[in-house]
Each structure stands twice: as structure tokens, then as C-alpha cells.
Design an enzyme around this catalytic site. Sequence first.
Site, PDB file in Angstrom:
ATOM      1  N   GLY C  33       0.796  -1.228   0.000  1.00  0.00           N
ATOM      2  CA  GLY C  33       0.000   0.000   0.000  1.00  0.00           C
ATOM      3  C   GLY C  33       0.825   1.272   0.000  1.00  0.00           C
ATOM      4  O   GLY C  33       0.297   2.365  -0.195  1.00  0.00           O
ATOM      5  N   CYS C 242     -27.242  -9.577 -17.022  1.00  0.00           N
ATOM      6  CA  CYS C 242     -26.610  -9.204 -18.291  1.00  0.00           C
ATOM      7  C   CYS C 242     -27.549  -9.568 -19.439  1.00  0.00           C
ATOM      8  O   CYS C 242     -28.070 -10.690 -19.513  1.00  0.00           O
ATOM      9  CB  CYS C 242     -25.281  -9.931 -18.457  1.00  0.00           C
ATOM     10  SG  CYS C 242     -24.552  -9.706 -20.092  1.00  0.00           S
ATOM     11  N   CYS C 245     -25.611 -12.477 -21.581  1.00  0.00           N
ATOM     12  CA  CYS C 245     -25.287 -13.804 -21.059  1.00  0.00           C
ATOM     13  C   CYS C 245     -26.114 -14.162 -19.831  1.00  0.00           C
ATOM     14  O   CYS C 245     -25.986 -15.236 -19.277  1.00  0.00           O
ATOM     15  CB  CYS C 245     -23.807 -13.932 -20.752  1.00  0.00           C
ATOM     16  SG  CYS C 245     -23.298 -13.064 -19.241  1.00  0.00           S
ATOM     17  N   CYS C 267     -22.498  -7.244 -19.404  1.00  0.00           N
ATOM     18  CA  CYS C 267     -21.281  -7.434 -18.612  1.00  0.00           C
ATOM     19  C   CYS C 267     -20.221  -6.422 -19.029  1.00  0.00           C
ATOM     20  O   CYS C 267     -19.972  -6.225 -20.215  1.00  0.00           O
ATOM     21  CB  CYS C 267     -20.693  -8.825 -18.857  1.00  0.00           C
ATOM     22  SG  CYS C 267     -21.549 -10.154 -18.037  1.00  0.00           S
ATOM     23  N   CYS C 273     -18.302 -12.499 -20.260  1.00  0.00           N
ATOM     24  CA  CYS C 273     -19.579 -12.578 -20.960  1.00  0.00           C
ATOM     25  C   CYS C 273     -19.492 -13.605 -22.105  1.00  0.00           C
ATOM     26  O   CYS C 273     -20.351 -14.469 -22.244  1.00  0.00           O
ATOM     27  CB  CYS C 273     -19.941 -11.203 -21.515  1.00  0.00           C
ATOM     28  SG  CYS C 273     -21.678 -11.035 -21.947  1.00  0.00           S
TER      29      CYS C 273
END
Lengths: 236, 258, 294
Positions: C33, C242, C245, C267, C273
Site C-alpha cells: 500500500g 446481463c 449472457c 457485462c 460474458c
Amino acid sequence: MATPLVVSEVFKSFTMHLRDGIKLPVVNDVNFSVAAGECVVLGGPSGIGKSSILKMLYGNYAVDAGQILVNHQDRIVDIAKADPRTIIDVRRQTMGYVSQFLRTVPRVAAIDVVAEPLVARGIEAAIAKENAAELLSRLNLPRELWSLPPSTFSGGEQQRVNIARGFITSHRILLLDEPTASLDATNRRVVVEMIAAKKEEGVAMLGIFHDEEVREAVADRILDVSAFSPRKAIAA
Amino acid sequence: MSDNPLLKVSGVSKFYGSRIGCKDVNFELWPGEVLAIVGESGSGKTTLLNCISTRLLPTAGSVEYRMRDGNFRDLYHMSEAERRFLMRTDWGFVHQNPADGLRMTVSAGANVGERLMAVGDRHYGKIRETATDWLGRVEISADRIDDQPRAFSGGMRQRLQIARNLVTGPRLVFMDEPTGGLDVSVQARLLDLVRGLVNDLGLAAIVVTHDLAVARLLSHRMMVMKDGFVIEHGLTDRVLDDPREPYTQLLVSSILQV
Amino acid sequence: MSADLATYNFAYLDEQTKRMIRRAILKAISIPGYQVPFASREMPMPYGWGTGGVQVTASIIGPEDVLKVIDQGADDTTNAVSIRAFFQKVADVAVTTHTKDATIIQTRHRIPEAKLTEGQVLVYQVPIPEPLRFLEPRETETRKMHALEEYGLMHVKLYEDIAINGRISKTYAYPVKVDGRYVMDPSPTPKFDNPKMHMSDALQLFGAGREKRIYAVPPHTDVVSLDFEDYPFEIQTFEQDCALCGAHGVYLDEVVLDDKGGRMFVCSDTDHCEDRREHGHVGAMLAPNQEAAE
């Protein structure tokens, strides 16, 4: 019990640096004491240093030499040498001061001005206000003024607020600088009664009263300040 | 009366090259005590304030602070992390210009809440409640909580800055000309507010001001500075009623009487 | 082209530069970080096009690697296509659009829907690495705040969000605390992806070219999104599935179909997808019965 207030060999002068450093002697060799339950009145012509003595005792004026001994919570404090913090504590607990003029604080209501010394000593605000109300009504300050800031009050009204503020606490020493100067006869009498009550409680008081009638009524003893006048010393 | 001072300042000097910022300043400050530092512009009062509050490192001297655990710590020998923690919890610093002490682009509520969040408060509702309470105490109405200080008047900003500083219950607050730049009626209101808060919370405070009336109203004790030196120091009433030094006499005699 | 013309080194950057960047990456991995400064190079693309990510990728990529590049989850947008082409040209590496086949995935802001696995590296292109920047403009001060772990300001931002919008409305670049220490800006990924950073099996590297910072989240590291007790962190949820899909619980993009208000949600992760459709999943839009789309 020790004497509440002893003043011993106090000298005071002003050095005026803005006027080529001339030295103005105020008082020389001041010696006196005030016993518990006694009201001593400072006498003598104006300009002789009566107010200056009160201001020295209260710490507003420094002294050149000598001692101002105050019995503060079972110990002796020398105001002439005490640090600011001690003086503030003495003012809070032991020594009160009623001046001629009220130093007003913006926006603070008269009743809170009066109650403040009690609140500063840790007393609950509601109780302090109750006491303040009692004093203000005794001094005949119209109730509708209580919640207003005193800066717009007349001289007499301000003075009554000031007296109430000074008398509300159970200070063992009270300094009174012409507390009745701008009061009418009725309220002068109230103040005289209040002073008498303080005496009963054993409060030591030192005051300046120009009003002869009041002076006669309250003074146990008159202390002639001319005796400490440096001019007299020079003349002699 | 507590037996220990909160702050012990000894021999603090600050030089800017060969010029004196402030020289050999010594004093102690007790809990609940308000000290005013007065003097004209350039007399070193702000330099001194910055040195004591560790915003500036002095050339010489030490400042000891009594921590909440009762132990004295030399501020200049603390780690920066400790010092910064102290500054945002146990201390406050009220700047003359509120923009220096506030985040002008976040809301009043967040300005007050920041210190709480900095010490780990993670409950939005409680933070907001505390912020609302503090806004009330500095006389800002609760419906302004989501407004940015940019939309506030000078007096309101200054009051917001005070709330932001006091929210963590500090024991010592530094104020640099807190009423400077405010008009007279706003000044009076602010002074009264500060005076009340200082009394109620038992705060110790060091107030830098060139205004003797401010010093009289707020402070117990007063230091007069000139050319970097403390030339007179004592009970506020005493310094103002019976000034001893030529410069102090000049200062006092220059007050306009109303 | 004549052979004596100067040629590019493998993966465009010279070896010294790569070593410098690798050192920065190692340091970043060691201090999860933490933003490690590095000497960002001029790249043959403008700032904002992923110069940081490209330099990180160039420094870690080898001839055996398989590279996937996505832009907002899609493999087929300009930025993704250009960067993929760039590495094909300067490193001659294999490229793919399949998440599971890639060893290095460079991303401009999404984390693929498919769970990343050990050995994979996700490289983020970062525009502004400093999470405190918008509240504190001074770099000296933000560095100090990181060093002293003074992160109260981060919550000020979230507080403002709730005060103004009634909830934490920040939807991307949502600040996280890494390994219980440094607060990090996860680049402008939607906060939907934040939970995927937490305890990920893959290594996550972040490169900011213009700002010259590299930071990292090593595998199996705590990544916690900041929040309030009474306003806990939440990810976006989508009412729809979606349209292509039928996937549910994935990040969707809105696609405007016409100028009469027609739209569909699909997606954002194109590979995910396509993979689903190959496996026989069908969304409302592709279903034989058009009524289902209503």
C-alpha cells in the site's frame, strides 16, 4: 483566628515615563489592619490616595515596598509579592471588590454578571442565579432589566448590579470603593443594611464612602489617609 | 488550584539569522489560566506563540508540557507523531484568519468532526450529533451543518474554527489574534463566547493580541513584548492599571476611550 | 527495413530502467500500500493512456508470459488494443483475452469477474495514486500523513458524502486500508471490485506514470474498504442480469441502443460474458423470445 487583613509599611509611587520619568509619590509607610467583622472607612480629602490603597490591596497596583498580608484559606498571603495566580485565587475565594464602575462584559445578562462569582467558585448555576435574583430584588433593580446586559443601564442601575455582584459571595474581606455614590436614599439604606449583615458574618471590610450619612452608619473606625501622605512627610 | 503547571517555558529564543524573533522567554501556565501576549506588530508575539505550539522550532530553550498521565514531556524532544497527535487532541490552535484553520471546501459538520475521526470515531451518527452540539455551543444554527465555511460570515467562520478546535476537549488552546479582522459587534460576541467556553471548560489558553481590551476581557495574566523581549509580565489588571515600563505606559495610554 | 537500424530492447525499456522499476516494485510489495517513487520514463504514448501500467508490465514481462489488457473490462477498446499491440511489437509475447490463460493482466480500472489465481499478476494503470490528494494538496503533508498514519481526513471525505447524499456515494477509487496500515487509492476501479482485492491469490501492482509512483498489494493481503459503523461499505447492486449472457451479480455497463431511450445492460467484463455465452448461457436480449426482454 488570624487578622484577615494587615497592611504594613507599604510605599507606593508612580513613575511617569511619558512625562520624563517624573516620580509621583502616592502613599508612604501605610500601616493598618482590619479585624473580622469590622468596617474601616478610609478618610481624607480626595486625591490623597484612598482608591490607590484599595487597588494595591486588590492587586491592581503594584507596591514599591511593604507587605499586604491577607489571611487566605488558613495561610497568610502577601499580595505585594504574590504571583498572579495566587492573587486570582485570593480574589476568587477570599477578597471581593466593589468598585464605583462596573466593567461590563458584552452580552452577559445582569443576573449572570451577579451570579458569576459564585459560579466561579463552583456553585451550581441555578442556585447562583437564585441568590443573584434575591440580591437584585433587594436592591430594587427592576426585574425586566435582569436579563439584559448592563452596559446600557444608568449609573445607579449599574452600580446596583455591581454591589450585588460584590456581596453575593461569602468572601472574608470586602473592599468597597464608593459603592453608594450614585444611589438614591432607599438603595443607600439597603446597602447599609447589607454591610451590617456582612459585619454580623464576620467579614472584614475596608471602604471609601463620601456620603457622610452612610459613613456614619457603617464605619467602626475611620482611618485618615492623610497620615500616609508623602506630601505631609515632605512638609514635616 | 492544581499544584502543577500545564506548561513550563524556559529560555525560549528564536533568531532569524542575526535578527531576534524572541529572546529568553520564561513562564509557566496553569490549568484554567489564560495568558495574553501583547505587543505591536513585529514584537515577536506570534513567533513566541509558534515556538511554544511547536509550529516553529526555537533556536534555544525548552517547553515542557504536562501530559494527561501527569508526566512532563519536553515538546521539542517528542517525536513528530506524538506532537501532531497532541496538537489535534489535547491542544487547539485558533488562527487569526479562519481560512488557515478550517477546511474551506468541506462542510461545517465535517470541519468539526474531523478531529473526532482523526482519533478513531467511526460512527457517522454520533460524529454528526457531536458536531451539531458544538455548532450550537458556538451559536451556529444546526441547519448550517452541511454548508461550507465559504458560505459563512467572518464571525461565523471564526466561531466554527473554535468549535473545530474544542471538540476533542483540549486542555490548552493557542489563539493568534482571534478577533482580528472582525468588526466590533462581532468581536464582542466572539469574546464573550470564548470567555464563556474557557470558563466552562477550564481551558488554559495563550492568546496573542495587540488589542488590550481583548487582553483585559479574556486573560488573567499578561506579557508585554517589545523587540522580541518580554518587558513586562504580571496580573492583567496590574499591567493595565499600573504599567511599569515606559513602553507599556505608552501602549496603555494609547487606548482609545469610548 | 534495414537490419542496421536501431532496434528496441525487449519490452521497449532498457535493462537499467527495468531494474530500477523492479527495485521499486519489490519495495512496494514489501510495504503493501505504500507509494514508492520511481523515475518514470517517457513512453511512446501520452500520459493518461497508461504509461505507469505499461512501464510496470514492461519491467516484469518475459518471453513466456501471456498478456491480457483490458480497458473498463473490455479487451476490444482502443486503449486495450493499442497496449496489447505495443507489447506484441516490442516484446513479441503471446496475448490473450481469456482471463484464466493470462499470466499478466494490465487493467484500466476493472478487476476481471473470474477469480484470479496464484501466479497471475494484475497491473493497474493509475492516474492519481494519492488518496488524500483532493483534501490535502501538499505532497509534503500527505507523505507525512501516511508516515504518521493520520487518516482522519479520509473519513472526512466519506462523511461529506453521507452528509450530502445520505449515503457513501463514492462509487470508484474507493479508499482502502491495506494490511492494516496504508490507506491506498485502488485506482478508479468501481468499488464493486474492492472486495476482489482482499486476500487475492494474485499479485496486484499499481503504476502511476505521470505521478511517478508504484505501489502494490501482495497476494493474500488484507484490503479493507473504509466506512462508518452505521454506514458500512456496500458494493453496487444491479437489478438486471446481463442482457447477453444472463449473468447475475456482475458489474454491468449500460449500452444505449437508439435515440428513443432504448438501452441494455451488459457485462463490463467482455471475456466473462463471452465465456458464459460459449457455455450456453443466454441473456434476455439474445433469447429467442423477445418478450422476455420486457
